[in-house]
Design an enzyme around this catalytic site. Structure first.
Site, mmCIF file in Angstrom:
data_model
loop_
_atom_site.group_PDB
_atom_site.id
_atom_site.type_symbol
_atom_site.label_atom_id
_atom_site.label_comp_id
_atom_site.label_asym_id
_atom_site.label_seq_id
_atom_site.Cartn_x
_atom_site.Cartn_y
_atom_site.Cartn_z
ATOM 1 N N ALA A 142 -3.026 4.575 2.634
ATOM 2 C CA ALA A 142 -4.054 4.020 1.715
ATOM 3 C C ALA A 142 -4.877 2.901 1.412
ATOM 4 O O ALA A 142 -5.360 2.519 1.443
ATOM 5 C CB ALA A 142 -2.966 4.006 0.262
ATOM 6 N N ALA B 136 5.228 8.089 -0.262
ATOM 7 C CA ALA B 136 5.479 7.000 -0.471
ATOM 8 C C ALA B 136 4.575 7.901 -2.136
ATOM 9 O O ALA B 136 4.267 8.743 -3.012
ATOM 10 C CB ALA B 136 5.122 6.136 -1.158
ATOM 11 N N SER C 219 0.566 -0.961 -0.134
ATOM 12 C CA SER C 219 0.022 -0.499 0.034
ATOM 13 C C SER C 219 0.985 1.076 -0.051
ATOM 14 O O SER C 219 2.075 1.179 0.681
ATOM 15 C CB SER C 219 -0.787 0.218 1.324
ATOM 16 O OG SER C 219 -0.241 0.567 2.381
ATOM 17 N N ASP C 220 0.364 1.955 -0.528
ATOM 18 C CA ASP C 220 0.966 3.736 -0.364
ATOM 19 C C ASP C 220 0.923 3.990 1.126
ATOM 20 O O ASP C 220 -0.798 3.177 2.215
ATOM 21 C CB ASP C 220 -0.082 4.586 -1.233
ATOM 22 C CG ASP C 220 1.526 5.691 -1.623
ATOM 23 O OD1 ASP C 220 2.323 6.094 -0.365
ATOM 24 O OD2 ASP C 220 0.906 6.442 -2.272
ATOM 25 N N TRP C 221 1.358 4.579 1.484
ATOM 26 C CA TRP C 221 1.582 4.983 3.079
ATOM 27 C C TRP C 221 -0.095 6.024 3.789
ATOM 28 O O TRP C 221 -0.341 6.754 2.439
ATOM 29 C CB TRP C 221 2.161 6.122 2.850
ATOM 30 C CG TRP C 221 3.987 5.384 3.675
ATOM 31 C CD1 TRP C 221 4.634 5.748 4.737
ATOM 32 C CD2 TRP C 221 4.289 4.495 3.260
ATOM 33 N NE1 TRP C 221 5.469 4.601 4.812
ATOM 34 C CE2 TRP C 221 5.971 4.602 3.712
ATOM 35 C CE3 TRP C 221 3.611 3.913 1.842
ATOM 36 C CZ2 TRP C 221 6.461 3.359 3.165
ATOM 37 C CZ3 TRP C 221 5.303 2.769 1.078
ATOM 38 C CH2 TRP C 221 6.309 2.326 1.660
#
Length: 1053
Positions: A306, A1053, A302-304
């Protein structure tokens, strides 16, 4: 040192609470201008669009060259306990360890925690590292060898710092809107140029022994509303990128397929919603497209912040959550102990957890991380540059040496200098370049030539536009080890030749600039004016630009600077550092502007690189990776600057389809100032002797049979007592652990809705053998797509007097009524001596000739006439030939791609759109991941953590997909083409004519169906599976305020 960094960051202008006014003449409430819409997107790119749920999440099988890595990973995972498995899938929380992202380790087996670190242009938040050119600049080299070289250099530096996964490269955003904030991190709005660049970059990074993390998957094309607020009324309702199936495959998914084929270890899912389903729990994009159709063997990260759910995200294909906590330093997690609980109560099957961990470990083995460990790794801290400090920064725990100041730069400085020079594009030259260095007086103008008064790293994450622009802003940055400015490099060149040099770096000092310019003109010297245009990630606002640019104008009133300067100086050379397209119309035809150079985002050697070009040490050979137009409307799309759906998720409908950048200009009949692929040299080239050779290739067939059933590795005890915190364990506050607080799953969950009935998609638990998709079968998709059907050659001759590089480009016209006029399909950068010739050779694959058919869910070659063009840019294509499709199967009948106009099969979804989320949503819809109270600190945040660091990323599971039965897939095959050579035809060269006609047929329905009424029925005749009903609920949601920019980087990110 830490205090200094925070103080400087505090000086960055902030405006995150503001909402930008939509520019006059914009297409609001849409982002596509009305004249730029594509009729084939009507059924897919609409507000309220839904994304079909696809389950189960495919399990990796070690396909392609992953077999050995999978064997090692399975052996390793077979040794792990439940909590050890969970530990590898879950970040420990923001600032809990030294990297921007850290999983737990396996101390029992001596396996260190994994370190994930930005960025796509160098190692972020450390020292003695290099600052490489941005992705867009390296794309402008059009040089595969340099793509790889840069990737290997970055990977080597990450390896030397002890990083396991580099958070890059970037092909999302692709570059739909030229004003998009993070386009410079990626390569190009063209999917082929981006695809080749990302593939070579991945190979380079991973050859250095570091996992590449290709991001952001997918349709993450703007910064506004990517996580919802601001404005505050949006809350967590993130923007939904709504797209049709053809556009998804032929444009945005294309470079990700190249990344998978190149072996990327990880892919990062993005913040935005995709057809109203959060990217990191979108079962269609993660399960169906990425893991099934593209046969991705690595892991999805995952993105941070997300991650918006626990069970739902896991079933939808998410393998690792970063940084682990729900909000930064919230002490809560959707994974961690809640994933342990979910496995124990059956809402996450063991095979799914095992697949998550096997994928993570397979990527680790695939790049041979064991042989590329660095001493004391990670040997830096992302949170301070001090030598000594807290290993657990937010907990203020374990004071020790945390920065070893390891110099990892090696010989990269010379490479960076050469890369940036190779990516510099000469746009205009009236014969004044190259300069000799002996001009009697040389004068440099503009703040973009000079150093930031606060130093090159004085603005945190480069969040300002003070001084020369060598890097955009946001998490995609790195600290400069130094920054050579154009001012100092040009001054050294001129003074070294015994000539005179002066400068004015204040853009507002008009009288001083005009006076100096007049003197330069009187003695026959050279005026060099530097301008820029900056952008970056949305958590930073610079000069009222919240990530995305407000427009395409040059910053610092540069147009006025040029106008005033050229009124006095008749030899003004303009040099531009920009993050993408800008408007040049105010001065491009000014006769006193004698040359224009685009120098991109060059990195640490900026001044040396541009000096090499200006003074002829390097002959410019770069080509534009995007189009330069005369107005924003020419591009057909714009940023959605204002919410258009009340307080619900803004709806960004990609109504232009595949027609972005040069494809849009061609379709709309617009004339660019400088077209995609354009670039001049100090020499000249000619093209001749086009030849086309057809090849025999295997017939295009679809995979048959099924996968093996989902495997499990090791056994899991069902006794919850085995997973409580070990006796005497010293748990850190705010740190995410996999352990239970006690033997009661309900109590450990700390979810007040635990025990409520909630139905998860039954297909998500199906571990039986699964059929292969027609377009799948190997990493990157059906292997027959990559069969070479034609080889094209042409002669390129250097007709000038100096050695130079030419980028020969191959374009195809696919011929269908809704196809772009031409699309790039191959290229090569060739060095040619004066008077000599070289042979350009490029292959055309089946994929290059294909369109996507929504009905059969497969690629096909239409029967429309296919024409190949070769030349120096997208609009200078003097050579052409018609490709013979004799022996190549075309079709399918009734498909929606190419020249077919019949409607395709319709897929309906019962998935709930995030736009339906409201206070009336049942609490039982929430996600399974509230961290138990005993895992929380009495203080939710460290004294070093600003409240503004709290994430806005909690989301209820109104984003969860429900199940549906998919319709059967049609299978087709083709016969091999003939191998007879084809001579060049008399097809007219492109120099350039009006856009091809648009189809007026009824649009086809795609697998992204528009919302339907309750009376609508699925096109599938298969019975729906029995829902899986659980008494385990998902966790309550929090109401965090959106995170303004703060003392530490808000996103990683």
């Amino acid at each position: 040192m830490t205090f200094l960094r925070i103080a400087l960051l505090a000086a960055v202008p902030l405006a995150l609470a503001q909402v930008q006014t939509q520019p006059a003449g914009s297409p609001f409430p849409a982002s596509t201008f009305p004249n730029a819409t594509d009729p084939l997107t009507d059924g897919g790119a609409v507000s309220g669009q839904t994304s079909p749920p696809k389950y189960p999440s495919p399990w990796g099988a070690g396909a392609g060259d992953w077999e050995a890595a999978y064997a090692q990973a399975r052996a390793f995972v077979s040794q792990l306990t439940l909590t050890e498995k969970v530990n590898l899938t879950t970040g420990v929380g923001w600032e809990g360890e030294q990297c921007v992202g850290n999983t737990g380790g396996i101390p029992r087996l001596g396996f260190k925690a994994l370190c994930m670190q930005d960025s796509p242009l160098g190692v972020r938040d450390t020292d003695f590292n290099s600052a490489f050119p941005a992705g867009m600049t390296i794309a402008a080299t059009w040089d595969r060898a340099l793509f790889y070289q840069r990737g290997f250099g970055m990977g080597s530096e990450h390896q030397g710092k002890g990083v396991d996964a580099q958070l890059g490269p970037v092909v999302g955003p692709l570059g739909r809107q030229p004003a998009g904030g993070r386009g410079w991190e990626g390569f190009s709005p063209d999917p082929v140029l981006s695809g080749i660049a990302v593939g070579e970059t991945i190979k380079g990074i991973q050859a250095a022994g570091v996992m590449a993390t290709t991001k952001h998957y997918i349709l993450n094309e703007q910064e506004h509303f990517r996580q919802g607020a601001p404005p505050a009324s949006l809350g967590l309702n993130a923007l939904s990128s709504n797209v049709d199936d053809v556009t998804m495959h032929e444009l945005y998914l294309w470079p990700f397929a190249d990344a998978v084929r190149a072996g990327t270890g990880s892919i990062m899912c993005s913040y935005n919603q995709i057809n109203n389903s959060q990217a990191c729990q979108n079962s269609y994009t993660q399960n169906y497209l990425l893991k099934n159709e593209l046969d991705f063997q690595g892991f999805i990260m995952s993105d941070w912040s997300a991650t918006h759910s626990g069970v739902s995200s896991v079933l939808a294909g998410l393998d690792m959550t970063m940084p682990g906590d729900v909000g930064f330093d919230s002490a809560t997690s959707y994974f961690g102990a809640n994933l342990t609980v979910a496995v124990l109560n059956g809402t996450v099957p063991q095979w799914r957890l095992d697949d998550m961990v096997v994928r993570i470990m397979a990527a680790w083995y695939y790049v041979d991380r064991a042989a590329h460990q660095a001493p004391d790794s990670p040997n830096f801290s992302s949170w301070t540059l001090d030598t000594f400090g807290y290993r657990h920064f937010v907990q203020s725990a374990d004071y020790t040496q945390i920065n070893y100041h390891v110099d990892v730069r090696g010989e990269h400085a010379q490479q960076i200098r050469a890369q940036a020079a190779a990516g510099t594009v000469l746009l205009k030259n009236n014969g004044v370049l190259p300069l000799s260095g002996k001009e009697k007086l040389t004068a440099v103008f503009g703040y973009d030539s000079a150093e930031n008064p606060w130093g090159p790293n004085g603005c945190g994450d480069r969040g300002c536009d003070n001084g020369t622009l060598a890097m955009g802003w946001g998490s995609g940055t790195a600290n400069f080890p130094y920054l050579i400015t154009p001012l100092e490099a040009i001054k050294a060149e001129v003074v070294g030749n015994g000539a005179a040099f002066e400068s004015v770096t204040d853009n507002g000092a008009y009288s001083q600039m005009m006076a100096l310019g007049r003197r330069v003109s009187q003695v026959g010297g050279a005026c060099i004016a530097f301008g820029n245009s900056d952008s970056g990630e949305g958590y930073i606002t610079v000069d009222n630009n919240t990530g995305d640019r407000n427009n395409l104008t040059l910053w610092g009133a540069f147009d006025t600077l040029v106008a005033d300067l050229t009124s006095q100086c008749n030899n003004t050379i303009v040099v531009l550092h920009t993050v993408g397209a800008v408007l040049l119309d105010s001065f491009v035809n000014n006769p006193n502007v004698t040359a224009i150079v685009w120098a991109g985002i060059p990195g640490q050697e900026s001044g040396n690189s541009i000096t090499d070009i200006l003074y002829g040490k390097v002959n410019p050979g770069g080509k534009l990776p995007f189009t330069l137009g005369s107005s924003e409307g020419q591009y057909g799309v714009e940023i959605l600057y204002q919410p258009n759906n009340g307080n619900l998720s803004p709806q960004d409908n990609f109504q232009e389809g595949v027609f972005i950048d040069y494809r849009a200009f061609d379709k709309l009949g617009e004339t660019p100032i400088y077209e995609f692929g354009y670039g001049l040299s100090y020499t000249t080239f000619s093209y001749s002797n086009l030849k086309v050779q057809a090849h025999s290739a295997p017939a295009y067939t679809v995979p048959t049979g099924k996968t093996a059933a989902a495997p499990t590795f090791g056994s899991i005890s069902n006794n919850s007592a085995d997973y409580v915190f070990p006796a005497g364990f010293n748990a850190l506050p705010i740190y995410i652990y996999p352990y239970l607080n006690n033997t009661s799953l309900k109590s450990s969950s700390a979810d007040p809705q635990y025990g409520s009935n909630y139905t998860f998609p039954a297909a998500g638990y199906d571990s039986s053998a699964q059929p292969y998709l027609p377009a799948g079968g190997a990493p990157g998709g059906n292997p027959r797509l990559y069969d070479v059907l034609f080889t094209v050659t042409a002669t390129v001759t250097n007709t000038g007097k100096v050695v130079g590089d030419e980028v020969a480009q191959l374009y195809l016209s696919l011929g269908g009524p809704n196809d772009p006029k031409v699309v790039l399909r191959n290229f090569d950068r060739i060095t040619i001596q004066p008077g000599a010739s070289a042979t350009f050779s490029a292959d055309i694959t089946r994929r290059d000739l294909s369109n996507w058919d929504t009905a059969s869910q497969n690629w096909f070659i239409s029967s429309a006439t296919k024409t190949v063009y070769v030349g120096s840019s997208s609009r200078k294509l003097p050579l052409s030939a018609t490709l013979s499709l004799s022996g190549i199967a075309t079709g399918p009948v009734g498909g929606s791609g190419g020249n077919s106009t019949a409607p395709s099969a319709t897929y309906y979804s019962s998935m709930m759109s995030s736009s339906m989320m409201s206070s009336k949503m049942s609490a039982s819809m929430m996600s399974s991941s509230m961290m138990s109270p005993s895992m929380m600190s009495s203080s939710m945040m460290s004294s070093k953590m600003s409240p503004s660091m709290m994430s806005s990323s909690m989301m209820t599971s109104s984003m969860m997909s429900s199940y549906m039965a998919s319709s059967s897939m049609t299978k087709s095959a083709s016969s091999p083409p003939s191998s007879a050579p084809i001579s060049a035809s008399s097809s007219a060269p492109i120099y350039y004519s009006s856009a091809s006609a648009m189809s007026t047929s009824s649009p086809s329905m795609s697998v992204y169906s528009a919302p339907t009424t309750s009376a609508s029925k699925s096109a599938s005749s298969a019975p729906a599976p029995t829902p899986y009903t659980s008494t385990f609920s998902t966790a309550t949601s929090y109401a965090h305020s959106p995170p303004p920019y703060s003392s530490m980087s808000a996103y990683s990110a």
